[in-house]
Design a protein around this motif. Structure first.
Motif, short mmCIF file in Angstrom:
data_model
loop_
_atom_site.label_atom_id
_atom_site.label_comp_id
_atom_site.label_asym_id
_atom_site.label_seq_id
_atom_site.Cartn_x
_atom_site.Cartn_y
_atom_site.Cartn_z
N PRO A 177 0.77 -1.23 0.14
CA PRO A 177 0.07 -0.16 0.02
C PRO A 177 1.13 1.28 -0.07
N GLU A 178 2.05 1.51 0.75
CA GLU A 178 2.91 2.48 0.78
C GLU A 178 3.30 2.91 -0.79
N TYR A 193 5.60 -7.83 1.75
CA TYR A 193 4.12 -7.48 1.33
C TYR A 193 3.82 -8.37 0.07
N HIS A 212 -3.76 -3.67 -2.14
CA HIS A 212 -3.01 -2.94 -0.96
C HIS A 212 -3.92 -3.23 0.11
N GLU A 214 -4.76 -5.54 3.70
CA GLU A 214 -4.20 -6.36 4.47
C GLU A 214 -5.01 -7.74 4.33
N LYS A 230 0.68 -6.62 6.60
CA LYS A 230 0.31 -5.37 7.56
C LYS A 230 0.26 -4.14 6.57
N ALA A 231 -0.32 -3.19 7.00
CA ALA A 231 -0.55 -1.86 6.24
C ALA A 231 0.68 -1.11 6.56
N GLN A 232 1.00 -1.23 7.65
CA GLN A 232 2.21 -0.33 8.21
C GLN A 232 3.60 -1.20 7.89
#
Length: 441
Positions: A177-178, A193, A212, A214, A230-232
């Motif tokens: 996602p980032e 990821y 993107h 989780e 994880k998104a983070q």
């Protein structure tokens, strides 16, 4: 060498791949840049990305990264030559989403390839099943290797502005996602990821997937897939080694046969706690000593020992690290191990090497030399070369030499194997170790 086109075999990213016949009678894959698929203003960026793919792919000499055999970057359009694959992981998944219930080989090959990139400070940034190619080996096995490194690293000031399909930076269903809005933010965790998304393909069927997100799956892989995606990024696995350890433990179906009730109890303590207290560590060491006195193998304890356990003993009782490391070095050369398990052993051995004193470092390095050559495991052989190469501390090189002489180890035979296996010449060793080889001046 000249190459005669046979047929087109694929299109993706920004190139067309042809099967070609070389003058030597062998068939290869020729990847040719396809600027016609993009607007004129994108062409300069396109040529830079293509050249970067070739340069980086050339520099990563690893069996799980597809090699560049030849290139012509001044041609219009430019091209490069690779070995001809028998298919891709995408093909395998389309044939059988579960990979016939045997996913370990491709998954651990992917991790080894990613690790080779990350060790050089590179990120793939577009890992997906279509970019994992399959190569049959002479011994009947299959090797999976990562390809398509055109998005490997961002250029200075580069933005995601290419207007062709799938050129904004990675493939959405596998992209972290980032990276969706700023592809320059990609770290090693972005590749982790993408690996989690591949796990979701295999163990979750890709069902309900949105870009993107989780991800999760049912069953024992659930915590691994969730941690990978994880998104983070900071909450994902910090390293390939940590991910590989957890994945192997879940996929490993080895049944443990305990030698005693105490061993079963101690192993349960180790399973449940990564940070043992002094009393728990004393219990572990008492069992290790008791087993040794009785001539019982400590392999069950060594197998359950985790990366976190090794850091834990170093933090709480650094004096005990040496003893545990010596036992682990003996374990590493005690048996024939599953091919992929050699990587798990080497990951833990590396921690002992990094944290240990001179004596332990020497024992671990030689254990990796013996493990790698006895199992023909390239990754472990390269690990020894890094431990004992030119950058090796002279005091460590001398200690390794002393161990070889005192224990009358077949060092020269092992180095002959390494030269044939991974094409590393003896001059890659520290000069002190070169004196152990016949003909050394």
């Amino acid at each position: 060498m000249n190459y005669t086109p046979v047929k087109e075999i694929g299109r993706g990213g920004f190139g067309i791949v042809h099967e070609v016949l070389g003058d030597d009678g062998n068939r290869y894959a020729l990847k040719v840049l396809n600027p016609a698929a993009f607007q004129q203003q994108d062409h300069a960026m396109l040529f830079r990305r293509f050249e970067r793919e070739v340069r980086y792919q050339q520099m990563v000499d690893h069996p799980n990264v597809v090699p560049v055999l030849a290139h012509n970057l001044t041609a219009k359009p430019p091209s490069f030559v690779m070995p001809l694959a028998a298919g891709s992981l995408k093909d395998d998944l389309e044939a059988d989403r579960t990979l016939c219930g045997a996913p370990k080989k491709p998954l651990f090959d992917i991790l080894a390839g990613l690790e080779a990139l990350h060790r050089r400070g590179l990120r793939h940034r577009d890992l997906k099943p279509a970019n994992v190619l399959k190569f049959p080996q002479d011994n009947g096995s299959v090797l999976y290797s990562i390809s398509d490194l055109g998005l490997t690293t961002p250029g200075v000031g580069q933005t995601s502005t290419l207007t062709g399909s799938n050129m904004a930076g990675g493939t959405p269903m596998y992209r972290a996602p980032e990276c969706a809005n700023n592809f320059r933010r990609a770290t090693e965790q972005a590749d982790i990821y993408s690996f989690g998304a591949i796990l979701h393909d295999i163990f979750g069927g890709g069902v309900g997937r949105v870009p993107h997100a989780e991800l999760t799956v049912a069953g024992a892989l659930k915590p691994i897939v969730e941690k990978c995606t994880k998104a983070q990024p900071r909450r994902r696995y910090a390293s390939i080694a940590a991910l590989r350890e957890d994945l192997f433990n879940v996929l490993d179906n080895t049944a443990i046969q305990f030698f005693s009730q105490e061993e079963e109890d101690v192993i349960q303590v180790l399973k449940e706690n990564n940070d043992l207290n002094d009393e728990e560590w004393d219990r572990v060491f008492n069992l290790i000593d008791d087993n040794a006195d009785k001539g019982i193998s400590n392999r069950n304890i060594m197998r359950i020992l985790s990366l976190n356990h090794i850091h834990s003993i170093h933090n709480s009782s650094p004096d005990m690290l040496h003893g545990l490391g010596e036992i682990y070095s003996e374990y590493a050369i005690s048996d024939q191990f599953e091919f992929n398990y050699c990587d798990i052993i080497s990951d833990k051995a590396q921690v002992f090497f990094d944290l240990g004193d001179l004596s332990l470092k020497a024992k671990i390095a030689l254990a990796m030399l013996q493990l790698g050559t006895s199992h023909n495991r390239w990754r472990v052989e390269w690990q020894f070369i890094r431990m004992a190469g030119h950058d090796c501390d002279p005091a460590l090189a001398d200690r390794i030499r002393m161990e070889v002489v005192a224990r009358d180890l077949p060092f020269e035979d092992w180095m002959h194997h390494i030269e044939a296996s991974i094409d590393v010449k003896p001059d890659r060793l520290h000069p002190t170790l070169q004196t152990l080889l016949a003909g050394a001046g």
